[in-house]
Design a protein around this motif. Sequence first.
Motif, mmCIF file in Angstrom:
data_model
loop_
_atom_site.group_PDB
_atom_site.id
_atom_site.type_symbol
_atom_site.label_atom_id
_atom_site.label_comp_id
_atom_site.label_asym_id
_atom_site.label_seq_id
_atom_site.Cartn_x
_atom_site.Cartn_y
_atom_site.Cartn_z
ATOM 1 N N PHE A 136 -21.204 -20.932 119.983
ATOM 2 C CA PHE A 136 -21.236 -19.500 120.221
ATOM 3 C C PHE A 136 -20.722 -19.480 121.513
ATOM 4 O O PHE A 136 -21.564 -19.651 122.805
ATOM 5 C CB PHE A 136 -22.190 -18.583 119.671
ATOM 6 N N THR A 137 -20.204 -18.005 121.663
ATOM 7 C CA THR A 137 -19.739 -17.538 123.634
ATOM 8 C C THR A 137 -21.035 -16.825 122.759
ATOM 9 O O THR A 137 -21.402 -16.103 122.653
ATOM 10 C CB THR A 137 -18.860 -16.609 123.494
ATOM 11 N N ASP A 138 -21.168 -15.886 124.226
ATOM 12 C CA ASP A 138 -22.286 -15.505 124.572
ATOM 13 C C ASP A 138 -22.311 -14.244 123.978
ATOM 14 O O ASP A 138 -23.219 -13.399 123.433
ATOM 15 C CB ASP A 138 -22.887 -14.767 126.489
ATOM 16 N N ILE A 139 -20.723 -13.545 123.937
ATOM 17 C CA ILE A 139 -20.843 -12.453 123.411
ATOM 18 C C ILE A 139 -20.569 -12.213 121.917
ATOM 19 O O ILE A 139 -21.010 -11.191 121.247
ATOM 20 C CB ILE A 139 -19.375 -11.549 123.649
ATOM 21 N N SER A 140 -20.653 -13.131 121.552
ATOM 22 C CA SER A 140 -20.392 -13.728 120.163
ATOM 23 C C SER A 140 -22.338 -13.088 119.414
ATOM 24 O O SER A 140 -21.679 -13.712 118.235
ATOM 25 C CB SER A 140 -19.894 -14.868 119.132
ATOM 26 N N ARG A 141 -22.793 -14.297 120.128
ATOM 27 C CA ARG A 141 -24.292 -13.616 119.636
ATOM 28 C C ARG A 141 -24.746 -12.328 119.474
ATOM 29 O O ARG A 141 -26.492 -12.720 118.914
ATOM 30 C CB ARG A 141 -25.404 -14.287 120.868
ATOM 31 N N ILE A 142 -24.588 -11.512 120.056
ATOM 32 C CA ILE A 142 -24.799 -10.053 120.252
ATOM 33 C C ILE A 142 -24.778 -9.529 118.620
ATOM 34 O O ILE A 142 -23.862 -9.681 118.046
ATOM 35 C CB ILE A 142 -24.081 -9.433 121.347
ATOM 36 N N SER A 143 -26.267 -9.031 118.345
ATOM 37 C CA SER A 143 -26.058 -8.691 116.547
ATOM 38 C C SER A 143 -25.717 -7.283 116.619
ATOM 39 O O SER A 143 -25.812 -6.665 115.642
ATOM 40 C CB SER A 143 -27.070 -8.949 116.033
ATOM 41 N N GLY A 144 -26.752 -6.724 117.482
ATOM 42 C CA GLY A 144 -25.898 -5.278 118.048
ATOM 43 C C GLY A 144 -28.342 -4.442 117.571
ATOM 44 O O GLY A 144 -27.944 -2.712 117.198
ATOM 45 N N LEU A 145 -28.919 -5.608 117.884
ATOM 46 C CA LEU A 145 -30.190 -5.177 118.088
ATOM 47 C C LEU A 145 -30.769 -6.767 118.769
ATOM 48 O O LEU A 145 -31.089 -7.601 118.411
ATOM 49 C CB LEU A 145 -31.490 -5.414 116.570
ATOM 50 N N LEU A 192 -14.001 -19.617 113.250
ATOM 51 C CA LEU A 192 -13.228 -19.819 114.308
ATOM 52 C C LEU A 192 -13.021 -20.910 114.843
ATOM 53 O O LEU A 192 -14.073 -20.986 116.196
ATOM 54 C CB LEU A 192 -13.339 -18.560 114.492
ATOM 55 N N HIS A 193 -12.299 -22.107 115.413
ATOM 56 C CA HIS A 193 -11.728 -23.015 115.941
ATOM 57 C C HIS A 193 -11.179 -22.211 117.048
ATOM 58 O O HIS A 193 -9.831 -23.115 116.785
ATOM 59 C CB HIS A 193 -12.227 -24.373 115.747
ATOM 60 N N GLU A 194 -11.911 -22.271 118.414
ATOM 61 C CA GLU A 194 -10.651 -22.404 119.344
ATOM 62 C C GLU A 194 -10.382 -23.552 120.499
ATOM 63 O O GLU A 194 -11.364 -23.545 120.763
ATOM 64 C CB GLU A 194 -10.983 -20.990 119.963
ATOM 65 N N ILE A 201 -17.981 -17.275 113.880
ATOM 66 C CA ILE A 201 -18.200 -17.433 112.191
ATOM 67 C C ILE A 201 -18.714 -16.725 111.408
ATOM 68 O O ILE A 201 -18.583 -15.828 112.667
ATOM 69 C CB ILE A 201 -18.981 -18.967 112.019
ATOM 70 N N VAL A 202 -18.353 -16.606 110.069
ATOM 71 C CA VAL A 202 -18.655 -15.356 109.390
ATOM 72 C C VAL A 202 -19.261 -15.862 108.858
ATOM 73 O O VAL A 202 -19.558 -16.577 107.730
ATOM 74 C CB VAL A 202 -17.248 -14.449 108.572
ATOM 75 N N ALA A 203 -20.811 -15.763 108.712
ATOM 76 C CA ALA A 203 -21.649 -16.623 107.699
ATOM 77 C C ALA A 203 -22.303 -16.140 106.900
ATOM 78 O O ALA A 203 -21.147 -15.139 106.180
ATOM 79 C CB ALA A 203 -23.082 -16.780 108.556
#
Length: 360
Positions: A136-145, A192-194, A201-203
């Motif tokens: 994951f990139t840093d931005i993709s780890r953010i969940s909202g909490l 998503l494979h970039e 991902i959408v888990a």
Amino acid sequence: MHYRILAINPGSTSTKISIYDNETPVFIKSITHKTEEINKYKEINEQYGMRKSLILKELQDNNIDINSINAIVARGGLLPPVKSGAYLINEDMIDRLKNRPVIEHVSNLAAIIAYEIGKLVNIESYIYDSVSVDEFTDISRISGLKGMDRVCVGHTLNCRATAIKYSNSINKEYKDLNLIVAHLGGGITIQLHEKGRIVDIVADDEGPFSSNRTGRLPLKKVIRECFSGKYSQKDINNIIRGKGGVYSYLNTTDTREVEKMIESGNLDAKLVYEALAYQISKGIGELSTVVNGNVDAIILTGGVAYSKVITNMINKRVNFIGRVEIIPGENELEALTFGVLRVLKNEEKAHIYKELVTNI
């Protein structure tokens, strides 16, 4: 160059093994474990000796000399986050899987067994595309909490193997493409494979429902049910992963049965099936935004991808994003073998697992 590779993939009630000579399968076997046999062991790790002995017996009974094997590859267990690709199994990894696994899981046995068999014949053993791959990139780890980061857990072994297979089929490098890969099985993961890295991902708890998993649910309603007094935490977990999804609506987990219901005029089945395709399509669309719509292909894989009904419904909704490719099935033993074969041919380099350091 000729390489003979043993692959090991333990499941809850079976241990699957294969022998490949380069890319050619010469022996594939699923060793079934009876429930009463498994129940003898209080801890999963205690099954190690039993499963190892059965593997060696199967090889012996089928006249496969373990000294003819050049390398062993195992399903990666639940380690701290690791990179995609191969890791050489070493004492650090074994110590973690035996004594401090992230979660007790049967896949943790694979590396332990492979390592011990490898020592018998003095050959190297590997894991490949572990369940714990996290790029994951840093931005993709953010969940909202804060403190509840998103994690990358999904069907990476099959998704990445299929992405590489597709790239090879069009004479392109995997690292040069942006691919969305949807694994459609008992659980559904969309990745998503970039440019050769799984950046988001959408888990299976974030997106589409599947045959028996709920996927994303209305959070307020879930909270209300959790505190209703009707359910324990275990009850809720069993509903979310076991009694949800298609099963909760139609009392079956078999998509072939659902299609028979639709053919016989069952409108409820038709609606649920269309909703399944609808939600999968939404997940694909969601990930396409991460690369600003620059998607080279959308790949549908896994067992459910054999269904032309479901893949056609998805294709109609997402083909404006990119080319849709159907590569059904999930051959984990092949994926493991081909991965390590690339290492042996020096097309990839194996990582070295180290404890007490960040693995990414």
